[in-house]
Scaffold this active site. Structure first.
Site, PDB file in Angstrom:
ATOM      1  N   ASP A 183       0.811  -1.213   0.000  1.00  0.00           N
ATOM      2  CA  ASP A 183       0.000   0.000   0.000  1.00  0.00           C
ATOM      3  C   ASP A 183       0.848   1.268   0.000  1.00  0.00           C
ATOM      4  O   ASP A 183       2.076   1.218   0.111  1.00  0.00           O
ATOM      5  CB  ASP A 183      -0.912   0.006   1.231  1.00  0.00           C
ATOM      6  CG  ASP A 183      -2.052  -0.997   1.126  1.00  0.00           C
ATOM      7  OD1 ASP A 183      -2.435  -1.330  -0.006  1.00  0.00           O
ATOM      8  OD2 ASP A 183      -2.548  -1.433   2.181  1.00  0.00           O
ATOM      9  N   TYR A 193       7.043 -10.100   7.270  1.00  0.00           N
ATOM     10  CA  TYR A 193       6.906  -8.651   7.413  1.00  0.00           C
ATOM     11  C   TYR A 193       7.561  -8.180   8.711  1.00  0.00           C
ATOM     12  O   TYR A 193       7.699  -8.940   9.669  1.00  0.00           O
ATOM     13  CB  TYR A 193       5.432  -8.246   7.446  1.00  0.00           C
ATOM     14  CG  TYR A 193       4.731  -8.274   6.115  1.00  0.00           C
ATOM     15  CD1 TYR A 193       4.745  -7.161   5.279  1.00  0.00           C
ATOM     16  CD2 TYR A 193       4.032  -9.404   5.700  1.00  0.00           C
ATOM     17  CE1 TYR A 193       4.084  -7.176   4.059  1.00  0.00           C
ATOM     18  CE2 TYR A 193       3.370  -9.429   4.478  1.00  0.00           C
ATOM     19  CZ  TYR A 193       3.398  -8.310   3.671  1.00  0.00           C
ATOM     20  OH  TYR A 193       2.744  -8.333   2.459  1.00  0.00           O
TER      21      TYR A 193
END
EC number: 5.4.99.12
Length: 245
Positions: free
Chosen positions: A52, A110
């Protein structure tokens, strides 16, 4: 046609995410333009993760097709000469035809960075989430343990997610303190829902602040109710570290 795999690092601050959009600068678009200029033809780049706006990457993976005679391991050098400083091709290699950057992936890792200090950081403002109150890291570590394993993570999916199943497996999750007031959340799994890591990070921040107790996490997971989890943590603290194949 040859298939070339790229491993990409980027600072997402100045981009509207990975995926090409109209009237917005994206990482995918910039790389495609550089490749098209290098090869003298239109080139399509397929990425694994559609990060994003503001999200960073150490290990995004993408592939493209070409008839070029440039050796696979030399593409990184050639492309980097045409890219801005906030995007770097770390590795390039020729791969078998059946490889697909997205569909061949087995899992992802992540990292979420929290700058825990009464004062903000001028240097890390676009690379971490600033939290002023002192966080109880020990409680955050206990809470992180409940996420491990296979669960339905519907409570940790943001509105707009379009998937057949919200069941995912978390291989590991660790919370630890780095230097200079930095807290790192490391999470790996077979896949992640829309904004899932950021919602988990926001929930762990709530635990660290005392707004949630670590023992409430199993109930939040089982309840499948997004409103019971923490807020979605800001994008600038999130890093795509590695993709497993």
């Amino acid at each position: 046609m040859r298939k070339i795999r790229l491993t990409i690092e980027y600072d997402g601050t100045n981009y509207h995410g990975w995926q090409i959009q109209k009237n917005a600068k994206t990482v995918q678009e910039v790389i495609q333009k550089a490749l098209s200029k290098l090869l003298g033809e239109d080139v399509g780049v397929t990425g694994c993760s559609r990060t994003d706006v503001g999200v960073h990457a150490y290990g995004q993976v993408a592939h493209f097709l070409t008839d070029s005679k440039i050796p696979g391991d030399k593409f990184s050098y050639a492309i980097n000469n045409l890219l801005p400083d906030d995007i770097v091709i770390k590795n390039s290699e020729e791969v078998p035809e059946e490889f697909h950057a997205r569909y061949s992936a087995k899992g992802k890792k992540y990292r979420y960075l929290i700058y825990n200090s009464p004062h903000a950081s001028a240097i890390m403002r676009n690379r971490s989430c600033h939290v002023r109150p002192e966080l109880n890291v020990a409680e955050m570590q206990k809470a992180a343990g409940y996420f491990k394993g296979e669960h339905d993570f519907l409570a940790f999916q943001a509105t707009g997610g379009q998937v057949r199943s919200t069941v995912r497996e978390i291989y590991g999750m660790e919370v630890y303190v780095k230097e200079d007031n930095m807290i790192s959340i490391e999470v790996s799994g077979n896949g992640f829902l829309y904004n899932m890591v950021r919602i988990i990070a926001g929930t762990l921040i709530y635990v660290g602040m005392g707004k949630l107790h670590e023992s409430e996490i199993p109930g939040i997971i089982a309840g499948l109710d997004r409103t019971k989890a923490g807020k979605t943590a800001p994008a600038q603290g999130l890093y795509l570290v590695q993709i497993y194949y």
